[in-house]
Scaffold this motif. Structure first.
Motif, PDB file in Angstrom:
ATOM      1  N   ALA A   1       9.267  -0.751 -13.665  1.00  0.00           N
ATOM      2  CA  ALA A   1       9.591  -1.784 -12.684  1.00  0.00           C
ATOM      3  C   ALA A   1       8.435  -2.777 -12.779  1.00  0.00           C
ATOM      4  O   ALA A   1       7.392  -2.436 -13.348  1.00  0.00           O
ATOM      5  CB  ALA A   1       9.673  -1.172 -11.278  1.00  0.00           C
TER       6      ALA A   1
ATOM      7  N   ASN B   1       7.481   2.435  -3.157  1.00  0.00           N
ATOM      8  CA  ASN B   1       8.354   1.358  -2.703  1.00  0.00           C
ATOM      9  C   ASN B   1       7.765   0.073  -3.267  1.00  0.00           C
ATOM     10  O   ASN B   1       6.699  -0.364  -2.837  1.00  0.00           O
ATOM     11  CB  ASN B   1       8.394   1.333  -1.177  1.00  0.00           C
ATOM     12  CG  ASN B   1       9.301   0.234  -0.654  1.00  0.00           C
ATOM     13  OD1 ASN B   1       9.720  -0.662  -1.396  1.00  0.00           O
ATOM     14  ND2 ASN B   1       9.609   0.296   0.639  1.00  0.00           N
TER      15      ASN B   1
ATOM     16  N   SER C   1      11.200  -3.972  -3.703  1.00  0.00           N
ATOM     17  CA  SER C   1      12.614  -4.204  -4.019  1.00  0.00           C
ATOM     18  C   SER C   1      13.340  -2.937  -4.437  1.00  0.00           C
ATOM     19  O   SER C   1      14.567  -2.916  -4.498  1.00  0.00           O
ATOM     20  CB  SER C   1      12.751  -5.275  -5.112  1.00  0.00           C
ATOM     21  OG  SER C   1      12.003  -4.904  -6.245  1.00  0.00           O
ATOM     22  N   SER C   2      12.604  -1.871  -4.725  1.00  0.00           N
ATOM     23  CA  SER C   2      13.277  -0.611  -5.046  1.00  0.00           C
ATOM     24  C   SER C   2      12.391   0.584  -4.721  1.00  0.00           C
ATOM     25  O   SER C   2      11.165   0.461  -4.606  1.00  0.00           O
ATOM     26  CB  SER C   2      13.693  -0.588  -6.526  1.00  0.00           C
ATOM     27  OG  SER C   2      12.554  -0.592  -7.349  1.00  0.00           O
TER      28      SER C   2
ATOM     29  N   ASP D   1      16.255   4.682  -5.769  1.00  0.00           N
ATOM     30  CA  ASP D   1      16.892   3.866  -6.808  1.00  0.00           C
ATOM     31  C   ASP D   1      16.622   4.414  -8.208  1.00  0.00           C
ATOM     32  O   ASP D   1      17.489   4.375  -9.066  1.00  0.00           O
ATOM     33  CB  ASP D   1      16.359   2.422  -6.730  1.00  0.00           C
ATOM     34  CG  ASP D   1      16.724   1.763  -5.422  1.00  0.00           C
ATOM     35  OD1 ASP D   1      17.932   1.574  -5.185  1.00  0.00           O
ATOM     36  OD2 ASP D   1      15.816   1.462  -4.616  1.00  0.00           O
ATOM     37  N   THR D   2      15.388   4.852  -8.423  1.00  0.00           N
ATOM     38  CA  THR D   2      14.987   5.268  -9.765  1.00  0.00           C
ATOM     39  C   THR D   2      14.166   6.543  -9.676  1.00  0.00           C
ATOM     40  O   THR D   2      13.263   6.638  -8.839  1.00  0.00           O
ATOM     41  CB  THR D   2      14.112   4.175 -10.433  1.00  0.00           C
ATOM     42  OG1 THR D   2      14.779   2.917 -10.333  1.00  0.00           O
ATOM     43  CG2 THR D   2      13.836   4.491 -11.892  1.00  0.00           C
TER      44      THR D   2
ATOM     45  N   ASP E   1      18.847   7.089  -1.000  1.00  0.00           N
ATOM     46  CA  ASP E   1      18.295   5.730  -1.088  1.00  0.00           C
ATOM     47  C   ASP E   1      17.357   5.538  -2.274  1.00  0.00           C
ATOM     48  O   ASP E   1      16.909   4.417  -2.538  1.00  0.00           O
ATOM     49  CB  ASP E   1      17.538   5.376   0.204  1.00  0.00           C
ATOM     50  CG  ASP E   1      18.482   5.270   1.392  1.00  0.00           C
ATOM     51  OD1 ASP E   1      19.698   5.076   1.165  1.00  0.00           O
ATOM     52  OD2 ASP E   1      18.001   5.397   2.532  1.00  0.00           O
TER      53      ASP E   1
END
Ligand SMILES: [Zn+2]
Length: 337
Positions: A231, A116, A119-120, A155-156, A153
């Motif tokens: 990220a 985590n 933000s993602s 994101d990537t 949930d």
């Protein structure tokens, strides 16, 4: 919505027994065994619990939160000749015995990592997937739920390399297991597994797995090279050898660092203490050994904690350069606050 609250009641409440009845029972036999009524002998048969162990472990890394998730354990033969493929069985056995490990059995863990970033939610690798569930693996989505994370949930999803134990959980019943995710994968790795040359011969099965689980996601995938970022604070590094495009990842947040070493090293004793010994899983054995020297050397020298996909759960630790290789130091309470 209203809730009905039932008063708490002990699950195994002893049946109410009057004092008179208890005395009668005692006289009838229980007293003969030296036990108070309602107690059973300590030797009473109790079902054993098997090899249950915690399935997820979460810690803070600067402003990030990292969760390691045990997809399952595969217990089988080995470690020789999978590990130390170029060594005599006795040489490998001596090293195992020195390290209090059985010489005829190997338990391999599979540990995806969730980050985590603040933000993602970024998931690294996906375990063995539905096909392995009958054998007690493929538990990633269960572990995520237990850790309070809904697969929708994510994101990537980042894939370190395309062996079946890393891409097996990408699809579920023919649909993406992480419905809202986009993907990040190494370009070199994807190009290798999707080339015609891999569709027959020893790589046939692997290529079929990539065709089934990875190719359908290509349109939602960003293909990267070493040095690229996934990220902010998460960078891919070259670690070729295990597979032609194998990547590891360096995480940094507020000065705290962590390496995700994927399959750079697959046995916490044999490939750490003897990094040059050949490993059957490594596709280019010399390149994989050179990568071990480079990646493990950096982790040891810079004292960076690392999470390794096949390290003993929670798959987190440190390395000390020692003798001809490295000593794995499992993390204990370094990350607890
Ligand atoms: Zn692996």
């Amino acid at each position: 919505m209203t809730e009905t609250i039932t008063p708490h009641r002990p699950r195994l409440a002893a049946p109410a027994v009057s004092r008179r009845a208890a005395l009668a029972l005692a006289a009838a036999g229980a007293a003969g065994a030296g036990l108070a009524p309602g107690l059973r002998p300590a030797s009473a048969a109790v079902p054993t619990q098997g090899g249950a162990r915690p399935g997820w472990y979460r810690f803070s890394l600067g402003g990030m939160e990292v969760t390691t998730l045990l997809d399952g354990l595969r217990i089988g033969e080995g470690p020789h000749p999978t590990f130390g493929a170029d060594q005599e069985a006795g040489t490998v056995a001596s090293l195992l015995e020195e390290n209090f490990l059985p010489t005829d059995r190997f338990a391999n863990g599979f540990t995806p990592v969730l980050v985590n970033t603040g933000s993602s939610l970024v998931l690294f690798d996906t375990g063995l997937g539905a096909g392995a569930r009958g054998n007690g693996m493929g538990k990633l989505t269960d572990r995520l739920s237990a850790a309070g994370v809904n697969p929708d949930d994510i994101d990537t999803v980042v894939i370190t390399h395309m062996h079946g134990d890393h891409i097996g959980g990408l699809m579920e019943d023919g649909a993406p297991a992480f419905a809202n995710a986009s993907y990040v994968m190494g370009q070199a790795e994807y190009d290798f597994w999707t080339a015609d040359a891999q569709k027959t011969g020893p790589t046939e099965r692997g290529a079929a797995g990539v065709a089934a689980n990875v190719v359908p996601l290509a349109e939602k995938t960003t293909f990267i090279a070493p040095g690229d970022s996934v990220a902010p604070g998460i960078e891919a590094m070259e670690a070729f050898g295990h597979t032609p495009g194998h990547l590891v990842f360096h995480l940094e947040s507020e000065g705290a660092r962590l390496m995700l070493t994927a399959d750079t090293v697959n046995h916490y004793v044999v490939s750490m203490q003897r990094p040059d010994w050949e490993v059957a899983y490594d596709m280019d054995k010399a390149a994989a050994a050179a990568t071990r020297r480079k990646v493990l050397g950096m982790i040891a020298e810079e004292r960076i904690p690392f999470a390794g996909y096949h390290m003993p759960f929670p798959a987190l630790g440190y390395l000390e350069a020692r003798d001809e290789g490295f000593r794995f130091v499992p993390a204990s309470y370094q990350f607890d606050v």
